[in-house]
Design an enzyme around this catalytic site. Structure first.
Site, mmCIF file in Angstrom:
data_model
loop_
_atom_site.group_PDB
_atom_site.id
_atom_site.type_symbol
_atom_site.label_atom_id
_atom_site.label_comp_id
_atom_site.label_asym_id
_atom_site.label_seq_id
_atom_site.Cartn_x
_atom_site.Cartn_y
_atom_site.Cartn_z
ATOM 1 N N LEU A 84 0.833 -1.204 0.000
ATOM 2 C CA LEU A 84 0.000 0.000 0.000
ATOM 3 C C LEU A 84 0.863 1.246 0.000
ATOM 4 O O LEU A 84 1.908 1.293 0.657
ATOM 5 C CB LEU A 84 -0.909 0.022 1.231
ATOM 6 C CG LEU A 84 -1.861 -1.157 1.426
ATOM 7 C CD1 LEU A 84 -2.940 -0.800 2.428
ATOM 8 C CD2 LEU A 84 -2.467 -1.633 0.138
ATOM 9 N N GLY A 129 0.914 -5.603 0.872
ATOM 10 C CA GLY A 129 0.029 -5.574 -0.290
ATOM 11 C C GLY A 129 0.694 -6.154 -1.534
ATOM 12 O O GLY A 129 0.017 -6.728 -2.405
ATOM 13 N N ASN A 189 4.001 -8.184 6.280
ATOM 14 C CA ASN A 189 4.670 -7.478 7.395
ATOM 15 C C ASN A 189 3.795 -6.424 8.075
ATOM 16 O O ASN A 189 4.287 -5.593 8.839
ATOM 17 C CB ASN A 189 5.979 -6.840 6.901
ATOM 18 C CG ASN A 189 5.749 -5.712 5.926
ATOM 19 O OD1 ASN A 189 4.797 -5.764 5.148
ATOM 20 N ND2 ASN A 189 6.590 -4.695 5.948
ATOM 21 N N GLU A 190 2.481 -6.448 7.820
ATOM 22 C CA GLU A 190 1.591 -5.394 8.328
ATOM 23 C C GLU A 190 1.740 -5.123 9.820
ATOM 24 O O GLU A 190 1.772 -3.964 10.244
ATOM 25 C CB GLU A 190 0.113 -5.753 8.048
ATOM 26 C CG GLU A 190 -0.338 -5.542 6.616
ATOM 27 C CD GLU A 190 -0.037 -6.733 5.732
ATOM 28 O OE1 GLU A 190 0.733 -7.625 6.141
ATOM 29 O OE2 GLU A 190 -0.572 -6.774 4.613
#
Ligand code: 8Z2
Length: 301
Positions: free
Chosen positions: A108, A153, A177-178
Protein backbone atom coordinates in the site's frame (compact mmCIF):
# COMPACT_ATOMS: atom_id res chain seq x y z
CA UNK A 1 12.46 15.12 -18.55
CA UNK A 2 9.03 14.48 -20.06
CA UNK A 3 9.15 10.96 -18.64
CA UNK A 4 8.95 12.31 -15.13
CA UNK A 5 5.98 14.58 -15.73
CA UNK A 6 3.12 13.83 -13.38
CA UNK A 7 5.11 11.46 -11.16
CA UNK A 8 5.13 12.15 -7.43
CA UNK A 9 8.72 11.01 -6.94
CA UNK A 10 11.97 12.92 -6.56
CA UNK A 11 14.45 12.83 -9.40
CA UNK A 12 17.06 11.15 -7.20
CA UNK A 13 14.77 8.16 -6.73
CA UNK A 14 14.37 7.87 -10.47
CA UNK A 15 18.08 8.21 -11.10
CA UNK A 16 18.77 5.54 -8.46
CA UNK A 17 16.50 3.24 -10.41
CA UNK A 18 19.02 2.57 -13.18
CA UNK A 19 17.20 -0.38 -14.64
CA UNK A 20 13.94 1.56 -14.82
CA UNK A 21 15.70 4.16 -16.92
CA UNK A 22 17.20 1.42 -19.11
CA UNK A 23 13.69 -0.06 -19.36
CA UNK A 24 12.28 3.29 -20.41
CA UNK A 25 14.93 3.63 -23.12
CA UNK A 26 14.18 0.12 -24.32
CA UNK A 27 10.45 0.84 -24.29
CA UNK A 28 11.08 3.81 -26.54
CA UNK A 29 13.18 1.76 -28.94
CA UNK A 30 10.64 -1.07 -29.07
CA UNK A 31 7.73 1.29 -29.49
CA UNK A 32 9.55 2.85 -32.43
CA UNK A 33 10.41 -0.50 -33.96
CA UNK A 34 7.15 -2.29 -33.07
CA UNK A 35 7.17 -5.56 -31.08
CA UNK A 36 7.28 -8.52 -33.45
CA UNK A 37 4.94 -8.44 -36.44
CA UNK A 38 3.13 -5.18 -35.81
CA UNK A 39 2.48 -6.01 -32.16
CA UNK A 40 2.77 -2.97 -29.91
CA UNK A 41 2.97 -2.42 -26.21
CA UNK A 42 -0.01 -0.76 -24.68
CA UNK A 43 -1.09 0.17 -21.18
CA UNK A 44 -0.85 3.40 -19.27
CA UNK A 45 1.60 5.60 -17.43
CA UNK A 46 2.12 3.16 -14.55
CA UNK A 47 1.20 -0.17 -16.14
CA UNK A 48 3.01 -1.40 -19.22
CA UNK A 49 1.43 -4.26 -21.18
CA UNK A 50 3.58 -6.28 -23.56
CA UNK A 51 1.25 -8.47 -25.60
CA UNK A 52 2.22 -11.69 -27.36
CA UNK A 53 -1.03 -12.45 -29.21
CA UNK A 54 0.41 -15.55 -30.90
CA UNK A 55 1.05 -17.11 -27.49
CA UNK A 56 -2.16 -15.63 -26.01
CA UNK A 57 -0.07 -14.11 -23.22
CA UNK A 58 0.52 -10.54 -22.04
CA UNK A 59 3.32 -9.47 -19.73
CA UNK A 60 1.96 -6.79 -17.39
CA UNK A 61 4.69 -4.64 -15.85
CA UNK A 62 4.21 -2.31 -12.90
CA UNK A 63 6.22 0.85 -13.48
CA UNK A 64 5.40 3.34 -10.79
CA UNK A 65 8.77 4.53 -9.41
CA UNK A 66 10.34 4.52 -7.00
CA UNK A 67 8.83 1.37 -5.45
CA UNK A 68 5.52 0.48 -7.20
CA UNK A 69 3.60 1.36 -4.06
CA UNK A 70 -0.11 0.86 -4.66
CA UNK A 71 -1.30 4.43 -5.13
CA UNK A 72 -4.89 5.08 -6.15
CA UNK A 73 -3.61 5.86 -9.64
CA UNK A 74 -1.66 2.60 -9.94
CA UNK A 75 -4.62 0.59 -8.62
CA UNK A 76 -6.97 2.22 -11.11
CA UNK A 77 -4.63 1.71 -14.06
CA UNK A 78 -3.99 -1.91 -13.12
CA UNK A 79 -7.70 -2.70 -12.81
CA UNK A 80 -8.34 -1.12 -16.22
CA UNK A 81 -5.53 -3.13 -17.85
CA UNK A 82 -6.69 -6.39 -16.27
CA UNK A 83 -10.28 -5.76 -17.28
CA UNK A 84 -9.19 -5.07 -20.85
CA UNK A 85 -7.14 -8.29 -21.00
CA UNK A 86 -9.87 -10.34 -19.31
CA UNK A 87 -12.37 -9.19 -21.94
CA UNK A 88 -10.07 -9.76 -24.92
CA UNK A 89 -10.37 -13.30 -26.25
CA UNK A 90 -6.85 -13.04 -27.70
CA UNK A 91 -5.41 -13.48 -24.23
CA UNK A 92 -5.46 -16.60 -22.03
CA UNK A 93 -2.77 -15.65 -19.54
CA UNK A 94 -0.83 -12.82 -17.96
CA UNK A 95 2.58 -12.61 -16.36
CA UNK A 96 2.58 -9.92 -13.66
CA UNK A 97 5.98 -8.40 -12.96
CA UNK A 98 7.81 -5.17 -12.15
CA UNK A 99 9.56 -2.82 -14.53
CA UNK A 100 11.67 -1.48 -11.63
CA UNK A 101 14.96 -2.67 -10.25
CA UNK A 102 14.83 -4.71 -7.02
CA UNK A 103 11.21 -3.97 -6.08
CA UNK A 104 8.11 -5.85 -7.20
CA UNK A 105 5.72 -3.72 -5.12
CA UNK A 106 6.13 -1.99 -1.75
CA UNK A 107 2.47 -2.69 -0.98
CA UNK A 108 0.00 0.00 0.00
CA UNK A 109 1.10 3.53 -0.72
CA UNK A 110 1.44 4.84 2.82
CA UNK A 111 0.90 8.41 1.66
CA UNK A 112 -2.67 7.34 0.78
CA UNK A 113 -3.18 6.31 4.41
CA UNK A 114 -1.78 9.33 6.26
CA UNK A 115 -3.53 12.62 6.94
CA UNK A 116 -6.34 12.11 4.40
CA UNK A 117 -10.11 12.34 4.78
CA UNK A 118 -12.42 9.42 5.64
CA UNK A 119 -13.88 9.75 2.13
CA UNK A 120 -10.40 9.30 0.65
CA UNK A 121 -9.68 6.23 2.79
CA UNK A 122 -13.00 4.74 1.67
CA UNK A 123 -12.29 5.40 -2.00
CA UNK A 124 -8.81 3.93 -1.65
CA UNK A 125 -10.01 0.77 0.13
CA UNK A 126 -12.73 0.21 -2.48
CA UNK A 127 -10.04 0.37 -5.19
CA UNK A 128 -7.96 -2.25 -3.35
CA UNK A 129 -10.96 -4.53 -3.00
CA UNK A 130 -11.73 -4.07 -6.69
CA UNK A 131 -8.20 -5.03 -7.76
CA UNK A 132 -8.11 -8.05 -5.48
CA UNK A 133 -11.47 -9.42 -6.63
CA UNK A 134 -10.59 -8.89 -10.29
CA UNK A 135 -7.18 -10.54 -10.09
CA UNK A 136 -8.17 -13.34 -7.71
CA UNK A 137 -11.17 -14.40 -9.82
CA UNK A 138 -9.70 -13.65 -13.26
CA UNK A 139 -10.42 -16.26 -15.92
CA UNK A 140 -6.90 -15.67 -17.23
CA UNK A 141 -3.99 -17.75 -15.99
CA UNK A 142 -1.95 -15.39 -13.82
CA UNK A 143 1.72 -16.00 -13.08
CA UNK A 144 3.63 -13.60 -10.82
CA UNK A 145 7.23 -13.08 -11.89
CA UNK A 146 8.42 -11.61 -8.61
CA UNK A 147 11.63 -9.80 -9.47
CA UNK A 148 11.97 -7.74 -6.30
CA UNK A 149 10.84 -7.12 -2.74
CA UNK A 150 7.15 -7.78 -2.21
CA UNK A 151 5.95 -6.86 1.28
CA UNK A 152 2.34 -6.73 2.54
CA UNK A 153 0.03 -5.57 -0.29
CA UNK A 154 2.75 -6.62 -2.77
CA UNK A 155 2.61 -10.10 -1.26
CA UNK A 156 -1.18 -10.21 -1.69
CA UNK A 157 -0.82 -9.22 -5.35
CA UNK A 158 1.39 -12.29 -5.79
CA UNK A 159 -0.85 -14.57 -3.72
CA UNK A 160 -3.79 -13.60 -5.92
CA UNK A 161 -2.06 -15.06 -8.97
CA UNK A 162 -2.19 -18.76 -9.85
CA UNK A 163 1.57 -19.36 -9.67
CA UNK A 164 4.59 -17.48 -8.27
CA UNK A 165 8.23 -17.41 -9.40
CA UNK A 166 10.60 -15.48 -7.11
CA UNK A 167 14.07 -14.15 -7.86
CA UNK A 168 16.84 -15.67 -5.78
CA UNK A 169 18.28 -12.48 -4.29
CA UNK A 170 18.53 -11.40 -0.63
CA UNK A 171 16.59 -8.21 -1.39
CA UNK A 172 13.64 -10.22 -2.76
CA UNK A 173 11.78 -10.66 0.50
CA UNK A 174 8.07 -11.43 0.48
CA UNK A 175 5.47 -11.68 3.22
CA UNK A 176 2.75 -10.04 5.30
CA UNK A 177 4.67 -7.48 7.39
CA UNK A 178 1.59 -5.39 8.33
CA UNK A 179 1.82 -5.94 12.10
CA UNK A 180 5.31 -4.44 12.08
CA UNK A 181 3.73 -1.18 10.93
CA UNK A 182 1.10 -1.46 13.66
CA UNK A 183 -1.67 -2.28 11.21
CA UNK A 184 -3.75 -5.38 10.56
CA UNK A 185 -4.14 -7.27 7.30
CA UNK A 186 -7.79 -7.58 6.21
CA UNK A 187 -9.55 -10.95 6.52
CA UNK A 188 -9.37 -11.52 2.75
CA UNK A 189 -5.55 -11.26 2.92
CA UNK A 190 -5.58 -13.68 5.86
CA UNK A 191 -7.79 -16.08 3.88
CA UNK A 192 -5.39 -15.98 0.92
CA UNK A 193 -2.45 -16.69 3.21
CA UNK A 194 -4.26 -19.63 4.81
CA UNK A 195 -5.27 -21.00 1.39
CA UNK A 196 -1.66 -20.81 0.22
CA UNK A 197 0.51 -21.85 3.15
CA UNK A 198 -1.97 -23.43 5.61
CA UNK A 199 -3.38 -22.17 8.90
CA UNK A 200 -0.37 -22.59 11.18
CA UNK A 201 2.19 -21.00 8.87
CA UNK A 202 -0.24 -18.17 8.03
CA UNK A 203 -0.95 -17.51 11.70
CA UNK A 204 2.73 -17.23 12.55
CA UNK A 205 3.66 -15.13 9.52
CA UNK A 206 0.71 -12.74 9.97
CA UNK A 207 1.25 -12.22 13.69
CA UNK A 208 5.02 -11.85 13.44
CA UNK A 209 4.85 -9.79 10.25
CA UNK A 210 7.39 -12.09 8.63
CA UNK A 211 9.23 -11.10 5.47
CA UNK A 212 10.58 -14.33 4.02
CA UNK A 213 13.84 -14.49 2.07
CA UNK A 214 13.54 -16.60 -1.11
CA UNK A 215 14.57 -20.02 0.26
CA UNK A 216 12.20 -19.64 3.22
CA UNK A 217 9.36 -18.39 0.99
CA UNK A 218 9.77 -21.53 -1.11
CA UNK A 219 9.96 -23.81 1.93
CA UNK A 220 6.75 -22.44 3.44
CA UNK A 221 4.94 -22.55 0.07
CA UNK A 222 4.47 -18.81 -0.34
CA UNK A 223 6.10 -19.10 -3.78
CA UNK A 224 6.29 -22.04 -6.19
CA UNK A 225 9.77 -21.60 -7.65
CA UNK A 226 12.93 -19.65 -6.83
CA UNK A 227 15.27 -19.02 -9.74
CA UNK A 228 18.23 -16.74 -10.56
CA UNK A 229 17.14 -13.13 -11.05
CA UNK A 230 17.75 -13.12 -14.80
CA UNK A 231 15.55 -16.21 -15.29
CA UNK A 232 12.42 -15.03 -13.50
CA UNK A 233 10.45 -13.96 -16.56
CA UNK A 234 11.49 -16.89 -18.76
CA UNK A 235 10.62 -19.32 -15.96
CA UNK A 236 7.26 -17.62 -15.50
CA UNK A 237 6.57 -17.98 -19.23
CA UNK A 238 7.57 -21.66 -19.12
CA UNK A 239 5.19 -22.21 -16.19
CA UNK A 240 2.50 -20.36 -18.15
CA UNK A 241 2.88 -22.85 -21.03
CA UNK A 242 2.10 -25.72 -18.62
CA UNK A 243 -1.05 -23.95 -17.40
CA UNK A 244 -2.14 -23.09 -20.95
CA UNK A 245 -1.90 -26.77 -21.95
CA UNK A 246 -5.13 -27.26 -19.94
CA UNK A 247 -8.44 -26.44 -21.67
CA UNK A 248 -9.63 -23.01 -20.45
CA UNK A 249 -13.19 -23.99 -19.54
CA UNK A 250 -12.12 -26.85 -17.26
CA UNK A 251 -9.36 -24.83 -15.62
CA UNK A 252 -11.56 -21.76 -15.15
CA UNK A 253 -14.43 -23.70 -13.57
CA UNK A 254 -11.95 -25.42 -11.26
CA UNK A 255 -10.37 -22.09 -10.32
CA UNK A 256 -13.76 -20.62 -9.58
CA UNK A 257 -14.71 -23.65 -7.47
CA UNK A 258 -11.53 -23.22 -5.43
CA UNK A 259 -11.63 -19.41 -5.08
CA UNK A 260 -15.23 -18.22 -5.15
CA UNK A 261 -16.08 -19.07 -1.54
CA UNK A 262 -13.09 -16.96 -0.39
CA UNK A 263 -13.93 -14.06 -2.72
CA UNK A 264 -17.61 -14.19 -1.76
CA UNK A 265 -16.74 -13.55 1.88
CA UNK A 266 -15.59 -10.11 0.78
CA UNK A 267 -18.00 -9.58 -2.14
CA UNK A 268 -20.99 -9.99 0.19
CA UNK A 269 -19.66 -7.56 2.82
CA UNK A 270 -17.67 -5.00 0.86
CA UNK A 271 -19.16 -1.90 2.40
CA UNK A 272 -18.81 -3.19 5.97
CA UNK A 273 -15.17 -3.98 5.19
CA UNK A 274 -14.68 -0.41 3.88
CA UNK A 275 -16.23 1.14 6.97
CA UNK A 276 -14.17 -1.06 9.27
CA UNK A 277 -10.96 0.00 7.48
CA UNK A 278 -11.90 3.70 7.55
CA UNK A 279 -12.58 3.72 11.27
CA UNK A 280 -9.36 1.75 11.95
CA UNK A 281 -7.05 3.93 9.85
CA UNK A 282 -8.60 7.16 11.12
CA UNK A 283 -7.60 6.42 14.73
CA UNK A 284 -4.97 8.80 16.11
CA UNK A 285 -2.77 5.92 17.27
CA UNK A 286 -2.77 4.32 13.78
CA UNK A 287 -2.09 7.65 12.08
CA UNK A 288 0.88 8.21 14.40
CA UNK A 289 2.26 4.70 13.81
CA UNK A 290 2.00 5.08 10.03
CA UNK A 291 3.58 8.53 10.03
CA UNK A 292 6.48 7.31 12.15
CA UNK A 293 7.03 4.34 9.81
CA UNK A 294 6.91 6.56 6.72
CA UNK A 295 9.37 9.03 8.26
CA UNK A 296 11.79 6.20 9.07
CA UNK A 297 11.59 5.03 5.47
CA UNK A 298 12.30 8.55 4.20
CA UNK A 299 15.25 9.02 6.58
CA UNK A 300 16.70 5.72 5.37
CA UNK A 301 16.44 6.96 1.75
C1 8Z2 B 1 -4.34 -7.47 -4.83
C2 8Z2 B 1 -4.59 -6.11 -4.32
C3 8Z2 B 1 -3.82 -5.75 -3.13
C4 8Z2 B 1 -4.73 -5.52 -1.99
C5 8Z2 B 1 -3.91 -5.21 -0.78
C6 8Z2 B 1 -4.66 -5.20 0.52
C7 8Z2 B 1 -3.62 -5.36 1.61
C8 8Z2 B 1 -3.90 -4.57 2.83
C9 8Z2 B 1 -2.76 -4.60 3.83
C10 8Z2 B 1 -1.53 -4.09 3.28
C11 8Z2 B 1 -0.76 -3.20 3.93
C12 8Z2 B 1 0.46 -2.64 3.30
O1 8Z2 B 1 0.81 -2.92 2.19
S1 8Z2 B 1 1.31 -1.55 4.24
C13 8Z2 B 1 2.78 -1.16 3.35
C14 8Z2 B 1 3.84 -2.16 3.72
N1 8Z2 B 1 5.03 -1.86 2.93
C15 8Z2 B 1 6.22 -1.77 3.48
O2 8Z2 B 1 6.43 -1.90 4.69
C16 8Z2 B 1 7.33 -1.44 2.51
C17 8Z2 B 1 8.15 -0.33 2.95
N2 8Z2 B 1 9.22 -0.11 1.98
C18 8Z2 B 1 10.35 -0.81 1.99
O3 8Z2 B 1 10.55 -1.73 2.81
C19 8Z2 B 1 11.38 -0.42 1.00
O4 8Z2 B 1 11.05 0.88 0.49
C20 8Z2 B 1 11.50 -1.39 -0.20
C21 8Z2 B 1 10.17 -1.67 -0.85
C22 8Z2 B 1 12.14 -2.72 0.27
C23 8Z2 B 1 12.44 -0.74 -1.26
O5 8Z2 B 1 13.64 -0.36 -0.65
P1 8Z2 B 1 14.59 0.69 -1.41
O6 8Z2 B 1 15.84 0.82 -0.58
O7 8Z2 B 1 14.70 0.29 -2.83
O8 8Z2 B 1 13.76 2.05 -1.43
P2 8Z2 B 1 13.57 3.10 -0.24
O9 8Z2 B 1 14.74 4.03 -0.23
O10 8Z2 B 1 13.21 2.40 1.03
O11 8Z2 B 1 12.26 3.86 -0.72
C24 8Z2 B 1 12.27 4.76 -1.81
C25 8Z2 B 1 11.20 5.80 -1.59
O12 8Z2 B 1 9.92 5.16 -1.59
C26 8Z2 B 1 9.23 5.48 -0.39
N3 8Z2 B 1 8.40 4.31 -0.02
C27 8Z2 B 1 8.81 3.07 0.21
N4 8Z2 B 1 7.78 2.26 0.49
C28 8Z2 B 1 6.68 3.04 0.45
C29 8Z2 B 1 5.29 2.79 0.65
N5 8Z2 B 1 4.80 1.56 0.94
N6 8Z2 B 1 4.43 3.81 0.52
C30 8Z2 B 1 4.89 5.05 0.22
N7 8Z2 B 1 6.18 5.35 0.01
C31 8Z2 B 1 7.07 4.35 0.13
C32 8Z2 B 1 10.34 5.78 0.63
O13 8Z2 B 1 9.85 6.56 1.68
C33 8Z2 B 1 11.33 6.52 -0.24
O14 8Z2 B 1 10.85 7.84 -0.41
P3 8Z2 B 1 11.83 9.10 -0.64
O15 8Z2 B 1 12.84 9.05 0.49
O16 8Z2 B 1 10.91 10.27 -0.58
O17 8Z2 B 1 12.45 8.83 -1.98
Amino acid sequence: MALMAGLRVPARALLRSGCWLRGAALAGAEAAAGLGAGVRRFGSQRVLVEPDPAAGVAVVKLKSPPVNSLSLELLTELVISLEKLDNDKTFRGIVLTSDLCGVFSAGLDLTELCGRSPAHYAEYWRALQELWLRLYLSGLVSVAAVNGASPAGGCLLCLSCDYRVLADSPSCVIGPNETRLGIVAPFWFKDCMVNTVGHRAAEQALQLGTLFPPAEALRVGLVDQVVPEDQVQSTALAAMARWLAIPDHARQLTKSMMRKPTADRLAKHREADVQSFVSFVSRDSIQKALQTYLEKLKQKG
